[in-house]
Design an enzyme around this catalytic site. Structure first.
Site, PDB file in Angstrom:
ATOM      1  N   LYS A 203     -31.521   6.668  -2.897  1.00 38.83           N
ATOM      2  CA  LYS A 203     -32.424   7.449  -2.035  1.00 38.83           C
ATOM      3  C   LYS A 203     -33.838   6.909  -2.218  1.00 38.83           C
ATOM      4  O   LYS A 203     -34.327   6.821  -3.355  1.00 38.83           O
ATOM      5  CB  LYS A 203     -32.328   8.913  -2.453  1.00 38.83           C
ATOM      6  CG  LYS A 203     -33.346   9.841  -1.836  1.00 38.83           C
ATOM      7  CD  LYS A 203     -32.976  11.281  -2.142  1.00 38.83           C
ATOM      8  CE  LYS A 203     -34.105  12.234  -1.822  1.00 38.83           C
ATOM      9  NZ  LYS A 203     -33.691  13.633  -1.905  1.00 38.83           N
TER      10      LYS A 203
HETATM   11  C1  R5P Z   1     -36.336  14.513  -5.493  1.00 39.42           C
HETATM   12  O1  R5P Z   1     -37.233  14.513  -6.270  1.00 39.42           O
HETATM   13  C2  R5P Z   1     -35.495  15.708  -5.345  1.00 39.42           C
HETATM   14  O2  R5P Z   1     -34.155  15.373  -5.060  1.00 39.42           O
HETATM   15  C3  R5P Z   1     -36.081  16.611  -4.346  1.00 39.42           C
HETATM   16  O3  R5P Z   1     -35.817  17.902  -4.674  1.00 39.42           O
HETATM   17  C4  R5P Z   1     -35.643  16.324  -2.950  1.00 39.42           C
HETATM   18  O4  R5P Z   1     -35.348  14.981  -2.776  1.00 39.42           O
HETATM   19  C5  R5P Z   1     -36.734  16.621  -2.054  1.00 39.42           C
HETATM   20  O5  R5P Z   1     -36.361  16.541  -0.723  1.00 39.42           O
HETATM   21  P1  R5P Z   1     -37.544  16.586   0.338  1.00 39.42           P
HETATM   22  O6  R5P Z   1     -38.583  15.653  -0.147  1.00 39.42           O
HETATM   23  O7  R5P Z   1     -36.924  16.126   1.620  1.00 39.42           O
HETATM   24  O8  R5P Z   1     -37.999  17.992   0.406  1.00 39.42           O
END
Ligand code: R5P
Length: 295
Positions: A203
């Site tokens: 990711k």
């Molecule tokens: C990464 O640090 C964690 O998985 C987060 O909680 C998640 O990726 C955050 O998703 P977004 O940035 O789309 O809110």
């Protein structure tokens, strides 16, 4: 005792038809064992080759994030539109019905909070727990260039080693520190290191310039992280560009659950990811679902 008295001789051997072998659809995953591939095929759609992961694991380091105060009320209505949920074991056990057909990506690194240095993580979940919970992948944060770079990389490789014993893939989540530059050069470095060390998919954030080089130089699939909340059309445009430039889907959180109409937004993201819908058309879909009262 089986009825063996009147056994018919088998004769339908179709000896003239060679057995077909099918190549596995996912980039860099063709040599994985059956269980690994089966789990990945529950995250990534075999039809589109892509995934819409809904990330709701924020609480593991920042507590009740806006939009996640009551996961039972705000997230459960979105679940039918996601391919996969990315979350912690605490929320999985307490809120998500065990009858869900959705695949689960379990957050397994942790140990820090927003009050301290975030890169100082360890592995917070046993491999046995991932097996018990029947998860399709385990997510580990990797802080390339961060204060605890080495430990976080080794967290990831340890999880790859453990997961490989039981056929469970590892997702490496590239985390960017506050003062670090978010550009293609950084994400090429981070993604490639994670893939070389065994992560099954990665990711990363989207970058305007050179995202296609991040995807091209990474031998396993990349999913795009959502990041902080932005206007819906911008988020849809970012997701569209990411998949057109080589990402195998998205792992979005705040841009879905903090939207004015999260149910409409997750469906619009789905259209972009699985149907190659343009950002403008996906935004129309979002607006029309929102106007129908689908929040
Ligand atoms: C990464 O640090 C964690 O998985 C987060 O909680 C998640 O990726 C955050 O998703 P977004 O940035 O789309 O809110």
């Amino acid at each position: 005792m089986p009825d063996v008295d009147d056994l018919k001789e088998a004769k339908n051997y179709a000896a003239d038809i060679p057995q077909k072998s099918q190549a596995f659809f996912l980039k860099g995953s063709g040599s994985l064992d059956w269980g690994m591939q089966n789990r990945l095929a529950r995250i990534f759609s075999p039809e589109s080759g892509r995934t819409v992961m809904l990330a709701i694991d924020h609480g593991y380091f920042q507590g009740p994030t806006t939009g996640l105060e009551r996961v039972d009320l705000t997230i459960l209505p979105l679940v039918p539109y996601a391919d996969t949920l990315m979350l912690t074991r605490g929320i999985l056990r307490t809120i998500i019905p065990s009858a869900t057909p959705k695949s689960i990506v379990l957050r397994v690194s942790g140990g820090t909070s927003i009050l301290k240095e975030l890169s100082d993580e360890g592995l917070a979940v046993d491999i046995e727990e991932s097996i018990r919970l029947n998860v399709c992948a385990m997510a580990v944060q990797v802080f390339i260039g961060g204060e605890h770079e080495r430990e976080s990389i080794l967290n990831m490789t340890n999880m790859v080693n453990l997961g490989t014993r039981y056929g469970i893939p590892t997702l490496a989540v590239t985390a960017v520190g506050k003062d670090m530059v978010r550009d293609a050069r950084y994400f090429r470095l981070a993604a490639r290191i994670c893939a070389e060390l065994g992560a099954h998919y990665i990711k990363t954030y989207y970058v305007e310039k050179g995202f296609e080089t991040v995807c091209a130089s990474c031998p396993v699939p990349i999913v795009m992280a959502g990041g902080k909340k932005m206007p819906e059309l911008e988020a849809l445009t970012m997701a569209f560009r990411a998949v057109q430039e080589g990402a195998a889907g998205v792992d979005m959180g705040r841009n879905i659950f903090q939207s004015d109409a999260p149910t409409a937004m997750v469906q619009a993201v789905r259209a972009v990811v699985h149907k190659n819908e343009s950002p403008a058309k996906a935004f129309d879909l979002y607006q029309s679902l929102k106007n129908q009262g689908k929040r």
